[in-house]
Design an enzyme around this catalytic site. Structure first.
Site, PDB file in Angstrom:
ATOM      1  N   HIS A   1      -3.418  -4.820   1.584  1.00  0.00           N
ATOM      2  CA  HIS A   1      -2.822  -5.331   2.825  1.00  0.00           C
ATOM      3  C   HIS A   1      -3.206  -6.799   2.979  1.00  0.00           C
ATOM      4  CE1 HIS A   1      -2.060  -1.346   4.779  1.00  0.00           C
ATOM      5  NE2 HIS A   1      -2.978  -0.988   3.907  1.00  0.00           N
TER       6      HIS A   1
ATOM      7  N   GLU B   1      -1.703  -8.429   5.607  1.00  0.00           N
ATOM      8  CA  GLU B   1      -1.373  -8.639   7.027  1.00  0.00           C
ATOM      9  C   GLU B   1      -2.509  -8.295   7.981  1.00  0.00           C
ATOM     10  OE1 GLU B   1      -0.412  -6.190   5.159  1.00  0.00           O
ATOM     11  OE2 GLU B   1      -0.848  -4.395   6.322  1.00  0.00           O
TER      12      GLU B   1
ATOM     13  N   CYS C   1       0.822  -1.211   0.000  1.00  0.00           N
ATOM     14  CA  CYS C   1       0.000   0.000   0.000  1.00  0.00           C
ATOM     15  C   CYS C   1       0.861   1.268   0.000  1.00  0.00           C
ATOM     16  CB  CYS C   1      -1.009  -0.068   1.156  1.00  0.00           C
ATOM     17  SG  CYS C   1      -2.442   0.949   0.811  1.00  0.00           S
TER      18      CYS C   1
HETATM   19  N1  GLN Z   1      -3.369   6.511   1.379  1.00  0.00           N
HETATM   20  C1  GLN Z   1      -2.090   6.179   1.901  1.00  0.00           C
HETATM   21  C2  GLN Z   1      -0.989   6.954   1.188  1.00  0.00           C
HETATM   22  O1  GLN Z   1      -1.163   7.413   0.134  1.00  0.00           O
HETATM   23  C3  GLN Z   1      -1.828   4.690   1.799  1.00  0.00           C
HETATM   24  C4  GLN Z   1      -2.814   3.945   2.646  1.00  0.00           C
HETATM   25  C5  GLN Z   1      -2.328   2.637   3.175  1.00  0.00           C
HETATM   26  O2  GLN Z   1      -1.141   2.374   3.251  1.00  0.00           O
HETATM   27  N2  GLN Z   1      -3.262   1.831   3.597  1.00  0.00           N
HETATM   28  O3  GLN Z   1       0.046   7.118   1.665  1.00  0.00           O
END
Ligand code: GLN
Length: 187
Positions: free
Chosen positions: A171, A173, A79
């Site tokens: 994710h 995890e 992410c």
């Molecule tokens: N929206 C976050 C970002 O741009 C990422 C979100 C996440 O890691 N769940 O940094």
């Protein structure tokens, strides 16, 4: 083999739990000295802008780039981590990324927290479907030369690999899914 989880911010503790469940040695990484001790690194979800600042402040950004280029470090970005490992990050306030994998990623591309969702994903090389949580997730808008797409969702790549760098927009995890970590350990 020792796995580090970048532990400035974000859901590093959940990654450590998955690694513990897999019975592999892991440690939280907060300093350059910590980073020296690991040969695999997970960059967790959180806020990519915050994590990018820490990486710059500590000088870890340069060390990570150098060790990956030399083949001495494998990296898995989830992410926010996927935004950070990308060749290019786009979207409002996109941080400068590490350029470890030839992808373009757009931050917060699904919308706000309300547009977060879960999905059962089909991943190349994994028989059972994988649980993925997309939490204010980015979208990989381009997977360039040398990048292998391991999973797609809604017509978009959600898990990609180039050499020993793995990037996933979801994710695994948060629900204790172990399959993607296993895949990372096999790189
Ligand atoms: N929206 C976050 C970002 O741009 C990422 C979100 C996440 O890691 N769940 O940094």
């Amino acid at each position: 083999m020792k796995i580090g989880v970048l532990s400035f911010h974000g859901d590093f503790a959940e990654h450590i739990s998955v690694l513990t469940a897999l019975k592999v040695q892991s440690m939280e990484v907060r300093t350059l000295e910590d980073l020296e001790q690991v040969d695999r690194l997970i960059i967790p979800g959180g806020e990519s802008t915050v994590i990018a600042k820490f990486l710059q402040m500590t000088g870890m950004d340069r060390v990570i780039r150098k060790r990956v280029a030399k083949g001495k470090l494998a990296v898995y970005g989830t992410c926010a981590g996927a935004i950070l490992v990308a060749a290019k990050a786009k979207g409002k306030n996109a941080p400068s990324s590490l350029g470890l994998i030839n992808i373009v990623v757009e931050r917060n591309a699904y919308g706000s927290q309300m547009q977060s969702f879960e999905a059962a994903l089909k991943v190349k090389g994994i028989a059972e479907s994988v649980n993925g949580s997309f939490i204010r997730a980015p979208i990989i808008t381009k997977a360039g030369r040398g990048v292998e797409v391991l999973s797609m969702h809604d017509g978009k790549p959600v898990l990609v690999r180039q050499g020993r760098v793995l990037a996933g927009t979801f994710h695994p995890e948060t629900r204790g899914e172990i399959a993607i970590h296993k895949l990372f350990l096999s790189l």
